[in-house]
Motif scaffolding. Structure first.
Motif, PDB file in Angstrom:
ATOM      1  N   ALA A 434      14.559  33.740  38.561  1.00 18.59           N
ATOM      2  CA  ALA A 434      15.752  33.270  37.849  1.00 18.59           C
ATOM      3  C   ALA A 434      16.718  34.406  37.493  1.00 18.59           C
ATOM      4  O   ALA A 434      17.920  34.281  37.737  1.00 18.59           O
ATOM      5  N   PRO A 435      16.224  35.536  36.939  1.00 17.95           N
ATOM      6  CA  PRO A 435      17.166  36.626  36.637  1.00 17.95           C
ATOM      7  C   PRO A 435      17.877  37.158  37.890  1.00 17.95           C
ATOM      8  O   PRO A 435      19.030  37.582  37.813  1.00 17.95           O
ATOM      9  N   LEU A 436      17.198  37.087  39.032  1.00 22.62           N
ATOM     10  CA  LEU A 436      17.817  37.537  40.282  1.00 22.62           C
ATOM     11  C   LEU A 436      19.067  36.719  40.579  1.00 22.62           C
ATOM     12  O   LEU A 436      20.131  37.248  40.910  1.00 22.62           O
ATOM     13  N   LEU A 437      18.947  35.409  40.416  1.00 22.57           N
ATOM     14  CA  LEU A 437      20.074  34.520  40.705  1.00 22.57           C
ATOM     15  C   LEU A 437      21.224  34.758  39.724  1.00 22.57           C
ATOM     16  O   LEU A 437      22.389  34.786  40.117  1.00 22.57           O
ATOM     17  N   LEU A 438      20.874  34.959  38.431  1.00 22.42           N
ATOM     18  CA  LEU A 438      21.915  35.222  37.440  1.00 22.42           C
ATOM     19  C   LEU A 438      22.646  36.516  37.769  1.00 22.42           C
ATOM     20  O   LEU A 438      23.870  36.584  37.719  1.00 22.42           O
ATOM     21  N   GLY A 439      21.874  37.544  38.121  1.00 21.69           N
ATOM     22  CA  GLY A 439      22.479  38.817  38.482  1.00 21.69           C
ATOM     23  C   GLY A 439      23.404  38.664  39.677  1.00 21.69           C
ATOM     24  O   GLY A 439      24.493  39.230  39.719  1.00 21.69           O
ATOM     25  N   PHE A 440      22.965  37.860  40.635  1.00 24.84           N
ATOM     26  CA  PHE A 440      23.756  37.661  41.857  1.00 24.84           C
ATOM     27  C   PHE A 440      25.116  37.055  41.530  1.00 24.84           C
ATOM     28  O   PHE A 440      26.138  37.467  42.061  1.00 24.84           O
ATOM     29  N   ILE A 441      25.111  36.049  40.632  1.00 19.71           N
ATOM     30  CA  ILE A 441      26.369  35.381  40.277  1.00 19.71           C
ATOM     31  C   ILE A 441      27.257  36.302  39.438  1.00 19.71           C
ATOM     32  O   ILE A 441      28.457  36.413  39.650  1.00 19.71           O
ATOM     33  N   ILE A 442      26.632  36.988  38.469  1.00 22.04           N
ATOM     34  CA  ILE A 442      27.421  37.775  37.526  1.00 22.04           C
ATOM     35  C   ILE A 442      27.843  39.125  38.115  1.00 22.04           C
ATOM     36  O   ILE A 442      28.871  39.672  37.755  1.00 22.04           O
ATOM     37  N   GLY A 443      27.031  39.639  39.057  1.00 19.72           N
ATOM     38  CA  GLY A 443      27.251  40.981  39.594  1.00 19.72           C
ATOM     39  C   GLY A 443      28.690  41.334  39.920  1.00 19.72           C
ATOM     40  O   GLY A 443      29.228  42.313  39.391  1.00 19.72           O
ATOM     41  N   PRO A 444      29.333  40.552  40.798  1.00 20.15           N
ATOM     42  CA  PRO A 444      30.706  40.912  41.174  1.00 20.15           C
ATOM     43  C   PRO A 444      31.667  40.924  39.989  1.00 20.15           C
ATOM     44  O   PRO A 444      32.513  41.819  39.890  1.00 20.15           O
ATOM     45  N   MET A 445      31.505  39.958  39.053  1.00 20.45           N
ATOM     46  CA  MET A 445      32.382  39.938  37.877  1.00 20.45           C
ATOM     47  C   MET A 445      32.127  41.174  37.022  1.00 20.45           C
ATOM     48  O   MET A 445      33.050  41.791  36.498  1.00 20.45           O
ATOM     49  N   LEU A 446      30.840  41.512  36.877  1.00 21.72           N
ATOM     50  CA  LEU A 446      30.457  42.651  36.062  1.00 21.72           C
ATOM     51  C   LEU A 446      31.129  43.915  36.572  1.00 21.72           C
ATOM     52  O   LEU A 446      31.705  44.694  35.811  1.00 21.72           O
ATOM     53  N   GLU A 447      31.087  44.105  37.896  1.00 17.78           N
ATOM     54  CA  GLU A 447      31.682  45.312  38.454  1.00 17.78           C
ATOM     55  C   GLU A 447      33.187  45.313  38.250  1.00 17.78           C
ATOM     56  O   GLU A 447      33.777  46.325  37.885  1.00 17.78           O
ATOM     57  N   GLU A 448      33.805  44.139  38.459  1.00 15.92           N
ATOM     58  CA  GLU A 448      35.251  44.094  38.329  1.00 15.92           C
ATOM     59  C   GLU A 448      35.694  44.452  36.915  1.00 15.92           C
ATOM     60  O   GLU A 448      36.628  45.236  36.723  1.00 15.92           O
ATOM     61  N   TYR A 449      35.002  43.875  35.917  1.00 18.48           N
ATOM     62  CA  TYR A 449      35.398  44.155  34.537  1.00 18.48           C
ATOM     63  C   TYR A 449      35.109  45.601  34.161  1.00 18.48           C
ATOM     64  O   TYR A 449      35.853  46.212  33.403  1.00 18.48           O
ATOM     65  N   LEU A 450      34.016  46.154  34.706  1.00 21.03           N
ATOM     66  CA  LEU A 450      33.716  47.557  34.437  1.00 21.03           C
ATOM     67  C   LEU A 450      34.835  48.442  34.973  1.00 21.03           C
ATOM     68  O   LEU A 450      35.343  49.328  34.287  1.00 21.03           O
ATOM     69  N   ARG A 451      35.241  48.159  36.227  1.00 17.18           N
ATOM     70  CA  ARG A 451      36.288  48.977  36.833  1.00 17.18           C
ATOM     71  C   ARG A 451      37.593  48.857  36.060  1.00 17.18           C
ATOM     72  O   ARG A 451      38.278  49.851  35.812  1.00 17.18           O
ATOM     73  N   ARG A 452      37.933  47.616  35.663  1.00 15.98           N
ATOM     74  CA  ARG A 452      39.179  47.433  34.925  1.00 15.98           C
ATOM     75  C   ARG A 452      39.124  48.127  33.574  1.00 15.98           C
ATOM     76  O   ARG A 452      40.093  48.762  33.155  1.00 15.98           O
ATOM     77  N   ALA A 453      37.974  48.000  32.898  1.00 12.27           N
ATOM     78  CA  ALA A 453      37.839  48.617  31.583  1.00 12.27           C
ATOM     79  C   ALA A 453      38.000  50.127  31.695  1.00 12.27           C
ATOM     80  O   ALA A 453      38.674  50.752  30.870  1.00 12.27           O
ATOM     81  N   MET A 454      37.401  50.718  32.729  1.00 13.11           N
ATOM     82  CA  MET A 454      37.490  52.167  32.893  1.00 13.11           C
ATOM     83  C   MET A 454      38.911  52.585  33.238  1.00 13.11           C
ATOM     84  O   MET A 454      39.375  53.649  32.857  1.00 13.11           O
ATOM     85  N   LEU A 455      39.604  51.706  33.968  1.00 11.70           N
ATOM     86  CA  LEU A 455      40.975  52.012  34.355  1.00 11.70           C
ATOM     87  C   LEU A 455      41.881  52.046  33.119  1.00 11.70           C
ATOM     88  O   LEU A 455      42.663  52.981  32.946  1.00 11.70           O
ATOM     89  N   ILE A 456      41.752  51.034  32.239  1.00 12.39           N
ATOM     90  CA  ILE A 456      42.643  51.006  31.073  1.00 12.39           C
ATOM     91  C   ILE A 456      42.269  52.087  30.062  1.00 12.39           C
ATOM     92  O   ILE A 456      43.103  52.520  29.286  1.00 12.39           O
TER      93      ILE A 456
END
Lengths: 499, 158
Positions: A434-456
């Motif tokens: 189950a955690p694998l599936l959650l990570g799979f769904i959230i992964g791309p969003m997580l990276e995007e928000y991390l990148r945006r947060a670091m950018l600002i």
């Protein structure tokens, strides 16, 4: 009152002939798969995802939601009648429910389960209507750091509440994120982890992963002990509850509902955890705890109310924040994305018909379930006698056509086969999928928000701790992790899951 | 004498995780890293691979030190027949769907997976296969209108 007009809008959407029909199909299918052991809501919803393409978004979600809470009802029927929980959330119900059935009180147990679930479902639906909009408004103020922190908290919580080893569950989350990152990078267009296979250029197909790990992997596991299950179904008599029964279940139902509603909102919570927690609380509060496990009606009432309440309120984080709290919600998000809707706080304001329609349909669906389950119990009992060796080849067939029809691409079928074997290996190594599936769904969003947060923040990681909201969320995540890693807590947690 | 590997499941899981971490890590190294301000496509995956590797190592070491309290794995008890035949059924479907069409591909997949059961009966397996092919035709081609031929080009379809 705002909420009344909102609910009115919801019912006007949910009560159209088409949506009533899809709601009915959903709860019917849900009950069916809940009754049939070895086929859970995750696999079923994954199989049906491709079919929802052609439906309007509201109908699609109404149907899929119906499957989820319908499965909770169906699962308890088998738990009570043959001591075989059709769903993992009804494991606890089997403890006392089956004992009641053996004492000739199967009818009372089933009625308790159905009425408790209905009451809990009604309350949870109201809670959803009350709390989701303000939560969505709050979420609109979130910036990238808050979103990142919220997702981290969600993932950590799903680990903390999973059964088994914390380390392995964490590893599954990380592995899921890595798999989710495969495909073209959003910012640069550079392919990642594609092994130069063009079929992965747009990422790994979610349906292939979900169906492989949960559908096929589970199925292979069921083939392990295939010895002829002789099903001794208990007779159902006396669906009516006595006055004494009513008195006995009122408080457990209330407590179960409150507990389930709270735990359902937590990421990683939902139906399973709620039912376990409700049962142990009833046992602790009871003046006669020795009756539990020997047919105590409270032991059916509380967990059944709790798992249904939890199943409903787990929609809150999904609908308001776009963050799934369990694999079923991850699939719902998948369904929304297929429909071109980005799940998140904007859904409430921009698509009120969708949001309120789903909420209203849940109440209607719960009503249908009571009607479906009590008078039609005989039909469901007969279904229990379908042997697994007849059933599973059909499931394999469904998985194949289901995953193929997503993109009309044979590659997805092979990917599903591979993930099926992988899922089986993981299960054998006691790694929760189950955690694998959650990570799979959230992964791309997580990276995007991390990148945006670091950018600002111009590359300053302190941004996550200087903003109060994100700092609080991250602190909660750390706290949750520390708590489950403490040896004493770990011990009680293990015991709670074993019980 | 105590066995060196006390929990084969955890040791196995640890090795699998470390292996996967190494694979993702090496693949990430080929990608542009960027900087913390402007993260490249390789930045986040590399960090994650590192975390995965550490977690794998913890699980691995734990497996060497602590005994398994659950049920041990016995290779002979694994459902090899089910594992191989179910996987084969799915792959055959994937290979067959284009050239043979939905009918034969579905039939083969259902029949092959039916053989995975130890309680396999030819007659009932054939009946189930027929039923499922009929059902797939009715639901997916007639009902949902998927653009799939019942019989593929190899069998005289389109």
């Amino acid at each position: 009152m705002d909420i009344l007009s909102n609910l009115e809008l919801g019912f006007s959407v949910a009560l159209t002939l088409q949506n009533i029909l899809y709601c009915f199909i959903g709860v019917l299918l849900g009950t069916l798969i809940g009754v049939l052991p070895g086929l859970g809501p995750v696999a079923t919803i994954a199989m049906l995802l491709p079919i929802t393409f052609g439906l309007p978004p509201v109908s699609a979600l109404i149907m899929l939601a119906g499957i989820y809470y319908g499965a909770q009802y169906g699962g308890s029927t088998t738990a009570i009648l043959i001591n075989l929980p059709g769903e993992s959330s009804s494991v606890v119900t089997a403890l006392d429910g089956y004992q009641m059935a053996r004492q000739g009180r199967a009818g009372a147990a089933l009625a308790t389960a159905a009425l408790g679930s209905f009451f809990a479902g009604t309350v949870a639906t109201l809670l959803l209507a009350l709390f989701a909009p303000p939560l969505a408004d709050l979420a609109l103020k979130f910036g990238p750091p808050e979103y990142f922190a919220l997702m981290v908290l969600g993932l950590v919580a799903s680990v903390a509440l999973a059964s088994g080893s914390v380390m392995k569950a964490l590893a599954m989350v990380v592995l899921g994120i890595l798999l989710g990152l495969a495909g073209q990078d959003v910012y640069t267009g550079i392919p990642r982890f594609t092994f130069d296979i063009t079929d992965i250029a747009d990422g790994i197909e979610f349906v292939a992963l979900a169906m492989g790990v949960f559908g096929l992997g589970e199925l292979i596991r069921n083939l392990e002990d295939e010895h002829g299950r002789t099903v001794g179904v208990q007779k159902v008599t006396g669906l009516m509850l006595t006055k004494a029964d009513f008195k006995a279940i009122v408080k457990p139902v209330l407590r179960g509902t409150v507990l389930g509603s709270l735990l359902g909102i937590l990421p990683g919570g939902g139906a399973i955890l709620s039912s376990f927690a409700a049962y142990s609380i009833e046992k602790k509060l009871s003046k006669t705890p020795q009756r539990f496990g020997r047919g105590a009606i409270e032991g059916v009432a509380a967990p059944e109310s709790a798992n249904n309440a939890g199943a409903q309120t787990s929609f809150i984080p999904m609908l308001t924040l776009g963050i799934p709290s369990n694999p079923v919600m991850a699939l719902m998000i998948g369904a929304l994305i297929i429909q071109g809707i980005v799940p998140g706080p904007n859904v409430v304001n921009e698509k009120p018909d969708l949001f309120w329609g789903i909420i209203a349909s849940m109440w209607i669906g719960n009503l249908m379930l009571v009607l479906l389950n009590l008078p039609l119990i005989g039909i469901w009992v007969r279904l229990l006698t379908v042997p697994y060796h007849v059933l599973f080849p059909l499931i394999v067939g469904f998985c194949c056509i289901g995953v193929y029809s997503v993109n009309n691409n044979a590659f997805d079928v092979y990917a599903m086969a591979l993930f099926g074997v992988f899922g089986y290996v993981l299960a054998k190594l006691e790694c929760e999928p189950a955690p694998l599936l959650l990570g799979f769904i959230i992964g791309p969003m997580l990276e995007e928000y991390l990148r945006r947060a670091m950018l600002i923040s111009r590359g300053d990681p302190m941004v996550f701790v200087t903003r109060p909201l994100s700092a609080t969320l991250l602190a909660l995540a750390v706290l949750a992790l520390v708590v489950v890693l403490l040896p004493s807590v770990r011990k009680t947690r293990d015991e709670a899951f074993r019980e | 004498m105590e066995r060196f590997v006390r929990n084969p499941k955890d040791v196995g899981a640890g090795i699998l995780l470390i292996g996967l971490a190494a694979m993702f890590g090496i693949l990430s190294l080929d990608l542009p890293m960027g900087s913390a301000v402007r993260m490249g496509p390789g930045y986040f995956p590399l960090v994650l691979s590192g975390i995965l590797g550490v977690l794998g190592l913890i699980v691995f070491i734990g497996g060497l030190r602590f005994a398994d309290e659950g049920e041990p794995i016995r290779l002979a008890a694994l459902p090899w027949r089910g594992l191989v035949l179910v996987t084969l059924a799915v792959v055959v479907f994937g290979v067959g769907i284009r050239p043979l069409g939905l009918g034969p591909a579905m039939g083969l997949a259902v029949f092959i997976s039916a053989m995975a059961s130890r309680r396999f009966h030819l007659a009932s397996a054939l009946a189930m296969t027929g039923l499922m092919v009929l059902f797939a035709w009715a639901v997916f081609i007639k009902g949902l209108g998927l653009p799939l031929p019942m019989l593929g080009p190899l069998l005289g379809g389109y």
